[in-house]
Design a protein around this motif. Structure first.
Motif, PDB file in Angstrom:
ATOM      1  N   ASP A   1       4.352  -1.713 -10.206  1.00  0.00           N
ATOM      2  CA  ASP A   1       3.464  -1.897 -11.229  1.00  0.00           C
ATOM      3  C   ASP A   1       2.746  -3.342 -10.751  1.00  0.00           C
ATOM      4  O   ASP A   1       1.673  -3.262 -11.162  1.00  0.00           O
TER       5      ASP A   1
ATOM      6  N   LYS B   1       0.970  -1.007  -0.024  1.00  0.00           N
ATOM      7  CA  LYS B   1       0.087   0.151  -0.135  1.00  0.00           C
ATOM      8  C   LYS B   1       0.931   1.250   0.144  1.00  0.00           C
ATOM      9  O   LYS B   1       0.612   2.039  -0.796  1.00  0.00           O
ATOM     10  N   GLU B   2       1.775   1.181   0.682  1.00  0.00           N
ATOM     11  CA  GLU B   2       2.742   2.416   0.854  1.00  0.00           C
ATOM     12  C   GLU B   2       3.419   2.675  -0.233  1.00  0.00           C
ATOM     13  O   GLU B   2       3.783   3.851  -0.820  1.00  0.00           O
ATOM     14  N   ARG B   3       4.056   1.524  -1.184  1.00  0.00           N
ATOM     15  CA  ARG B   3       4.605   1.714  -2.329  1.00  0.00           C
ATOM     16  C   ARG B   3       4.062   1.637  -3.659  1.00  0.00           C
ATOM     17  O   ARG B   3       4.438   1.217  -4.850  1.00  0.00           O
ATOM     18  N   ARG B   4       2.801   1.389  -3.729  1.00  0.00           N
ATOM     19  CA  ARG B   4       1.883   1.131  -4.829  1.00  0.00           C
ATOM     20  C   ARG B   4       2.042   2.091  -5.745  1.00  0.00           C
ATOM     21  O   ARG B   4       2.042   1.609  -7.182  1.00  0.00           O
ATOM     22  N   LYS B   5       2.476   3.339  -5.622  1.00  0.00           N
ATOM     23  CA  LYS B   5       2.698   4.290  -6.833  1.00  0.00           C
ATOM     24  C   LYS B   5       4.110   4.080  -7.713  1.00  0.00           C
ATOM     25  O   LYS B   5       4.483   4.312  -8.451  1.00  0.00           O
ATOM     26  N   LEU B   6       5.245   3.267  -6.731  1.00  0.00           N
ATOM     27  CA  LEU B   6       6.425   3.094  -7.361  1.00  0.00           C
ATOM     28  C   LEU B   6       6.390   1.497  -7.860  1.00  0.00           C
ATOM     29  O   LEU B   6       7.126   1.039  -8.868  1.00  0.00           O
TER      30      LEU B   6
END
Length: 229
Positions: A66, A59-64
């Motif tokens: 794919d 959840k914390e890294r979902r923007k980084l």
């Protein structure tokens, strides 16, 4: 879900994707050349990673990221695999599943619910040798069902064979390729390591694999190769 390993960042396990890799605990096969032997031999003793810890990271890294690759062990023996994938998908991440194909009913459920975006199935060898490799009585009809499900799905997929001399001959590969007649198939180089379940199995050399690949490529345009130096 029983998670025994977590690689937070990989550029290799999910083609063309930046992904995290989740290693599920335990397997229903006992392949001698398995490189994740601790997930198989030590399944009862492995310290598991809390599911919430993995999901919080995603959840914390979902923007980084794919996507997420779920591998093992064998993920389809996990009773709550579907529920876990639903949680991953809710984060907006793509999901790749690695499987030995022994549980087509699980694959079908995941496909029917649009829960996986890429699937990779290991083809160990020809069906007649499966018991020898898996050290189990393998239901090869189940494997055939999984192959059909994957080939007829609307998602990206690959079949792949790790080529070990003791278990996979050139003639075996011809049988496999004729049977699959699929969109994408990989020959994978085997590496003999002390971490494998059985040490001192025989690998094809890079030169041997290149020659095998070159000969097969003349007839089977869907074959690819990976793992060469």
């Amino acid at each position: 879900m029983k998670i025994a390993g977590f690689d937070k960042l990989s550029l290799l396990n999910y083609p063309d994707m930046v992904s995290a890799t989740i290693f599920t605990n335990g397997c229903n096969f006992l392949c001698p050349y398995c490189q994740n032997s601790a997930l198989v031999l030590d399944a009862k003793d492995n310290e598991l990673i809390p599911e919430e810890e993995v999901l919080d990271y995603l959840k914390e890294r979902r923007k980084l990221l794919d996507g997420v690759c779920i591998t093992g062990g064998e993920p389809t023996i996990q009773k709550d695999l579907k529920e876990f994938i639903e949680k991953v998908k809710s984060l907006g991440l793509k999901v790749k599943l690695d499987t030995n194909g022994s549980h087509p009913e699980v694959i079908k459920e995941l496909l029917d619910n649009n829960l996986i975006d890429y699937i990779a199935m290991d083809i160990k060898t020809v069906f007649s040798k499966y018991n020898q490799i898996a050290n189990r009585n393998v239901d090869t009809d189940a494997l055939r069902s999984s192959i059909d499900l994957i080939k007829n799905s609307n998602i990206d997929y690959e079949f792949r064979t790790t080529v070990v001399k003791e278990f996979v001959s050139y003639e075996d590969l011809i049988f496999i390729l004729d049977y699959l007649n699929c969109k994408k198939y990989y020959l994978q180089k085997f590496e003999d390591r002390q971490s494998n379940i059985v040490y001192h199995l025989e690998a094809y050399s890079d030169e041997e694999l290149k020659e095998i690949y070159s000969n097969l490529k003349e007839k089977y345009d869907f074959i690819k190769i990976r793992g060469l130096r």
